[in-house]
Motif scaffolding. Structure first.
Motif, PDB file in Angstrom:
ATOM      1  N   LEU A  39     -11.869   6.928  -7.272  1.00  0.00           N
ATOM      2  CA  LEU A  39     -11.623   7.332  -5.888  1.00  0.00           C
ATOM      3  C   LEU A  39     -11.899   6.185  -4.930  1.00  0.00           C
ATOM      4  O   LEU A  39     -11.085   5.889  -4.041  1.00  0.00           O
ATOM      5  CB  LEU A  39     -12.511   8.533  -5.536  1.00  0.00           C
ATOM      6  CG  LEU A  39     -12.435   9.023  -4.089  1.00  0.00           C
ATOM      7  CD1 LEU A  39     -11.041   9.517  -3.752  1.00  0.00           C
ATOM      8  CD2 LEU A  39     -13.478  10.105  -3.841  1.00  0.00           C
ATOM      9  N   VAL A  40     -13.030   5.520  -5.095  1.00  0.00           N
ATOM     10  CA  VAL A  40     -13.405   4.416  -4.206  1.00  0.00           C
ATOM     11  C   VAL A  40     -12.401   3.279  -4.303  1.00  0.00           C
ATOM     12  O   VAL A  40     -12.049   2.644  -3.296  1.00  0.00           O
ATOM     13  CB  VAL A  40     -14.832   3.930  -4.522  1.00  0.00           C
ATOM     14  CG1 VAL A  40     -15.129   2.606  -3.825  1.00  0.00           C
ATOM     15  CG2 VAL A  40     -15.850   4.982  -4.099  1.00  0.00           C
ATOM     16  N   GLU A  41     -11.905   3.007  -5.514  1.00  0.00           N
ATOM     17  CA  GLU A  41     -10.918   1.929  -5.676  1.00  0.00           C
ATOM     18  C   GLU A  41      -9.667   2.216  -4.856  1.00  0.00           C
ATOM     19  O   GLU A  41      -9.133   1.327  -4.176  1.00  0.00           O
ATOM     20  CB  GLU A  41     -10.564   1.780  -7.158  1.00  0.00           C
ATOM     21  CG  GLU A  41      -9.690   0.567  -7.485  1.00  0.00           C
ATOM     22  CD  GLU A  41      -8.199   0.804  -7.267  1.00  0.00           C
ATOM     23  OE1 GLU A  41      -7.476  -0.157  -6.906  1.00  0.00           O
ATOM     24  OE2 GLU A  41      -7.759   1.959  -7.440  1.00  0.00           O
ATOM     25  N   VAL A  42      -9.198   3.455  -4.888  1.00  0.00           N
ATOM     26  CA  VAL A  42      -8.016   3.816  -4.107  1.00  0.00           C
ATOM     27  C   VAL A  42      -8.320   3.770  -2.620  1.00  0.00           C
ATOM     28  O   VAL A  42      -7.518   3.257  -1.822  1.00  0.00           O
ATOM     29  CB  VAL A  42      -7.502   5.214  -4.509  1.00  0.00           C
ATOM     30  CG1 VAL A  42      -6.402   5.674  -3.554  1.00  0.00           C
ATOM     31  CG2 VAL A  42      -6.985   5.190  -5.938  1.00  0.00           C
ATOM     32  N   LEU A  43      -9.466   4.282  -2.220  1.00  0.00           N
ATOM     33  CA  LEU A  43      -9.827   4.262  -0.807  1.00  0.00           C
ATOM     34  C   LEU A  43      -9.897   2.843  -0.266  1.00  0.00           C
ATOM     35  O   LEU A  43      -9.417   2.558   0.844  1.00  0.00           O
ATOM     36  CB  LEU A  43     -11.170   4.974  -0.595  1.00  0.00           C
ATOM     37  CG  LEU A  43     -11.206   6.479  -0.848  1.00  0.00           C
ATOM     38  CD1 LEU A  43     -12.613   7.019  -0.640  1.00  0.00           C
ATOM     39  CD2 LEU A  43     -10.202   7.219   0.038  1.00  0.00           C
ATOM     40  N   ASP A  44     -10.477   1.938  -1.039  1.00  0.00           N
ATOM     41  CA  ASP A  44     -10.601   0.551  -0.579  1.00  0.00           C
ATOM     42  C   ASP A  44      -9.244  -0.131  -0.438  1.00  0.00           C
ATOM     43  O   ASP A  44      -8.959  -0.772   0.582  1.00  0.00           O
ATOM     44  CB  ASP A  44     -11.480  -0.251  -1.540  1.00  0.00           C
ATOM     45  CG  ASP A  44     -12.960   0.049  -1.366  1.00  0.00           C
ATOM     46  OD1 ASP A  44     -13.317   0.747  -0.388  1.00  0.00           O
ATOM     47  OD2 ASP A  44     -13.757  -0.406  -2.207  1.00  0.00           O
ATOM     48  N   ARG A  45      -8.390   0.014  -1.435  1.00  0.00           N
ATOM     49  CA  ARG A  45      -7.122  -0.727  -1.388  1.00  0.00           C
ATOM     50  C   ARG A  45      -6.110  -0.119  -0.428  1.00  0.00           C
ATOM     51  O   ARG A  45      -5.138  -0.776  -0.051  1.00  0.00           O
ATOM     52  CB  ARG A  45      -6.527  -0.879  -2.785  1.00  0.00           C
ATOM     53  CG  ARG A  45      -6.047   0.386  -3.458  1.00  0.00           C
ATOM     54  CD  ARG A  45      -5.364   0.035  -4.776  1.00  0.00           C
ATOM     55  NE  ARG A  45      -5.183   1.170  -5.652  1.00  0.00           N
ATOM     56  CZ  ARG A  45      -4.158   2.010  -5.582  1.00  0.00           C
ATOM     57  NH1 ARG A  45      -3.232   1.845  -4.650  1.00  0.00           N
ATOM     58  NH2 ARG A  45      -4.050   3.008  -6.452  1.00  0.00           N
ATOM     59  N   SER A  46      -6.329   1.126  -0.044  1.00  0.00           N
ATOM     60  CA  SER A  46      -5.377   1.778   0.859  1.00  0.00           C
ATOM     61  C   SER A  46      -5.924   1.944   2.273  1.00  0.00           C
ATOM     62  O   SER A  46      -5.351   2.671   3.083  1.00  0.00           O
ATOM     63  CB  SER A  46      -5.001   3.164   0.308  1.00  0.00           C
ATOM     64  OG  SER A  46      -6.119   4.047   0.325  1.00  0.00           O
TER      65      SER A  46
END
Length: 231
Positions: A39-46
């Protein structure tokens, strides 16, 4: 000394202490059925896409995030996750103790105040509940304007709403999103807040090359103002 008739502030890391994702964010991943790391990976890159409102409202944005992490939760789970994210972002938000006194002092000097924030849907929803809200004359949110800093449209929108020319406005921020150089290109004077707690601040696209004025406390803003602004 230059006279400023308005001061515009960044929110996260400027009017608030350093922001880090707290434990409340784990509940979002649990409700969606994915790992916190994914979840954090998606939040950071988007971040900038979400902060520009590219995916629609909060629920639509959460569904897009779900697709990115490969889960298909129920509508009820998505709504619960949106509510949990609101609570999590709010829990991460701690106003600086000097924020209210500084804003009140500016008001007392006849200086108008505004907020210019790169943010997702949560901040506009909970800002009215915060003690700084009655002391801000306007707020420009990237998620509502559809653009993120350093786009000049955000700064110019705030200046327009305050009825002040950019040259009459001071911008204060921690330097994320290239906000300081962006403010100066839009015609404002900018100053960086480099409070000690910001060493661990969650920040994207920092203004690392900034060589302009720096403050270590919000109270320093008052020292940058000229005589009491009128008119």
């Amino acid at each position: 000394m230059r006279v400023f008739h308005a001061v515009l502030f960044d929110f996260f890391g400027t009017l608030t202490h350093s922001v880090r994702r707290g434990a409340a964010h784990h509940a979002i991943a649990e409700q969606l059925g994915c790992s916190t790391e994914a979840l954090v990976e998606v939040l950071d890159r988007s971040y900038y896409e979400r902060a520009s409102g590219f995916f629609g409202n909060a629920e639509s944005t959460m569904r897009w995030v779900c697709a990115q992490v490969g889960v298909r939760p129920s509508d009820a789970a998505v709504r619960a996750a949106v509510a949990s994210r609101h609570r999590a972002v709010r829990a991460d938000t701690r106003l600086r103790v000097e924020a209210v006194p500084v804003l009140a002092a500016l008001r007392g000097r006849g200086v108008r105040t505004g907020l210019v924030s790169d943010c997702t849907h949560e901040l506009p929803a909970f800002l009215p509940q915060l003690a700084v809200a009655p002391l801000l004359d306007t707020g420009v949110f990237s998620v509502r304007l559809g653009r993120c800093k350093p786009d000049p449209a955000l700064y110019l929108a705030a200046c327009h709403r305050l009825g002040r020319a950019p040259a009459d406005c001071l911008y204060v921020g921690d330097g994320g999103s290239q906000e300081l150089s962006g403010a100066e290109r839009a015609g404002l004077r900018a100053v960086r807040l480099a409070a000690p707690d910001l060493a661990g601040h969650l920040v994207f696209n920092a203004d690392h090359g900034w060589d302009g004025p720096v403050l270590t406390s919000l109270t320093g803003v008052l020292d940058l103002l000229g005589p009491v602004a009128v008119g």
